[in-house]
Design an enzyme around this catalytic site. Structure first.
Site, PDB file in Angstrom:
ATOM      1  N   VAL A   1       0.613   3.954   1.291  1.00 50.89           N
ATOM      2  CA  VAL A   1       0.623   4.691   2.560  1.00 50.89           C
ATOM      3  C   VAL A   1       1.771   4.223   3.459  1.00 50.89           C
ATOM      4  O   VAL A   1       2.147   4.904   4.401  1.00 50.89           O
ATOM      5  CB  VAL A   1      -0.751   4.531   3.276  1.00 50.89           C
ATOM      6  CG1 VAL A   1      -0.791   3.230   4.087  1.00 50.89           C
ATOM      7  CG2 VAL A   1      -1.054   5.729   4.172  1.00 50.89           C
ATOM      8  N   SER A   2       2.315   3.053   3.145  1.00 56.89           N
ATOM      9  CA  SER A   2       3.316   2.410   4.003  1.00 56.89           C
ATOM     10  C   SER A   2       4.739   2.664   3.512  1.00 56.89           C
ATOM     11  O   SER A   2       5.105   2.246   2.413  1.00 56.89           O
ATOM     12  CB  SER A   2       3.027   0.900   4.036  1.00 56.89           C
ATOM     13  OG  SER A   2       4.195   0.147   4.214  1.00 56.89           O
ATOM     14  N   PRO A   3       5.563   3.373   4.313  1.00 59.33           N
ATOM     15  CA  PRO A   3       6.928   3.681   3.869  1.00 59.33           C
ATOM     16  C   PRO A   3       7.814   2.439   3.780  1.00 59.33           C
ATOM     17  O   PRO A   3       8.647   2.347   2.877  1.00 59.33           O
ATOM     18  CB  PRO A   3       7.441   4.643   4.944  1.00 59.33           C
ATOM     19  CG  PRO A   3       6.599   4.376   6.154  1.00 59.33           C
ATOM     20  CD  PRO A   3       5.258   3.960   5.633  1.00 59.33           C
TER      21      PRO A   3
ATOM     22  N   ASP B   1       0.891  -1.167   0.000  1.00 57.48           N
ATOM     23  CA  ASP B   1       0.000   0.000   0.000  1.00 57.48           C
ATOM     24  C   ASP B   1       0.925   1.212   0.000  1.00 57.48           C
ATOM     25  O   ASP B   1       1.925   1.230   0.743  1.00 57.48           O
ATOM     26  CB  ASP B   1      -0.870  -0.039   1.266  1.00 57.48           C
ATOM     27  CG  ASP B   1      -1.908   1.081   1.318  1.00 57.48           C
ATOM     28  OD1 ASP B   1      -1.593   2.237   0.934  1.00 57.48           O
ATOM     29  OD2 ASP B   1      -3.038   0.812   1.763  1.00 57.48           O
TER      30      ASP B   1
ATOM     31  N   SER C   1       6.803  -0.366   2.867  1.00 58.02           N
ATOM     32  CA  SER C   1       6.411  -0.998   1.602  1.00 58.02           C
ATOM     33  C   SER C   1       7.179  -0.397   0.433  1.00 58.02           C
ATOM     34  O   SER C   1       7.524  -1.100  -0.520  1.00 58.02           O
ATOM     35  CB  SER C   1       4.909  -0.802   1.345  1.00 58.02           C
ATOM     36  OG  SER C   1       4.138  -1.586   2.212  1.00 58.02           O
TER      37      SER C   1
END
Lengths: 234, 234
Positions: free
Chosen positions: B14-16, B12, B18
């Site tokens: 939104v996830s750093p 996602d 990631s």
């Protein structure tokens, strides 16, 4: 001759990831130009002080951690095995008595840290390899005997482990961990240029190496070598 | 000729963490004999479905993650920068619209995944490098333009991203992640010998390499090389 960089390792024998971090750092102390300071502390106090919850309480995370630990144990060659009831071992029985015992061993050991290293390892082996108790005096004695302490030393350490001095020592190390920003263990603090750099977990060795100007060694090809350099007894 | 091993990457924007996992896997797809399947999903749904809480809610952990991300960004050479108000960006604004948009790009892209890769990267760059919005249609359009989509493609994707089909696609990928045992992102699933092996986070590349019979490449000496192989545009 450059002076050795000081690295502190905060750990609790109730924590399996701490065991991995401990073994890897005990190997690197023979490879890197470092002075490793073992800092046995109480994980329960850190979790409470930081307002953190054990990760294993989320079912999917618990399931994954079991698998992750078994993969990492193989990768790092540490004989880690999950106890039959990890929740009982970690949360019901806990490690307060055990860590006071380790703190007492450290207090008594004036030259070096071989005894505190060996006793910690034998306690990990009991809880995280052989599914044995680490809360009873008999359990602590057995671990300390295997670690090479004499009967009289063990008697002395057992007695002092319930003293106010040792209780305060453990509290103070736990507080030092919190002061460095701990929220779990293992926590590794590198002192470089007068500044502490904190690393959490047993998966930041490349960053730690970079921080202190050293290199990591790929464990899959050379860890047996490092492993044997530590003189670790199986 | 051996067939490529399939690796799914659930993420996602939104996830750093990631983003780090995404860039590293996009580099390894050129080095390892793998077929990388990008699996854009909704982290909010995974956290809720797994009963997990964002790690950043513990103050010491939040402080550490900020430092850890900045160290890893440098190590992996990803231009990650924390937004001024990460809580607003991550929890108040969130990523549902953005991930539906990415799912719509993926649905439309029939040959390969270059567009979904580029759009994901441009969205990460907005939220996790330039502190820009990723919730408004104008923001999504801007990211998609930079990623190389045409004006007409973008119009089409924006329209379809609110359709029931795309909403269900995203739900179904999110559910697939949960079925693999997800409790956060990135999650990497290696399919080896008909069995899925799940890895969480962006710090298990050595274990992943071991799992699929490949080797990791030390990023500090060769990552520029891998980096350029991906043709990633800065």
């Amino acid at each position: 001759m450059t002076s050795k960089k000081v690295i502190e390792l905060f750990y609790d024998v109730v924590s399996p990831y701490s065991w991995l971090g401990f073994e890897v750092m005990c190997r690197y102390r023979n490879v890197w130009n470092i002075e490793l300071k073992l800092r046995p502390a109480f994980l329960g106090g850190v979790m409470q002080g930081a307002g953190n919850k054990p990760p294993g309480l989320v079912p999917n995370k618990f399931k994954y951690m079991t698998k992750d630990l078994s993969r990492l144990a193989e990768y790092f060659d540490v004989p880690l095995q999950q106890p039959a009831d990890p929740f009982e071992a970690m949360f019901q029985k806990g490690s307060l008595t055990a860590m006071r015992f380790v703190a007492a061993v450290q207090e008594k050991e004036k030259d070096g840290d071989k005894k505190v290293e060996n006793v910690s390892r034998e306690l990990w082996r009991r809880i995280w390899s052989e599914d044995k108790d680490i809360t009873e005096p008999a359990s602590l004695s057995e671990a300390a005997l295997k670690a090479g302490l004499s009967e009289s030393e063990i008697k002395e350490v057992l007695a002092s482990s319930t003293s106010t001095e040792i209780k305060n020592n453990l509290k103070s190390t736990t507080q030092a961990a919190l002061d460095h920003g701990a929220f779990g263990f293992p926590m590794i603090v590198c002192h470089v240029g007068g500044k502490p750099e904190m690393f959490f977990g047993s998966d930041r060795f490349e960053l730690i190496a970079h921080c202190i100007g050293e290199n990591t060694i790929v464990p899959c090809t050379t860890h047996q070598h490092i492993y044997h350099q530590t003189g670790r007894n199986k």
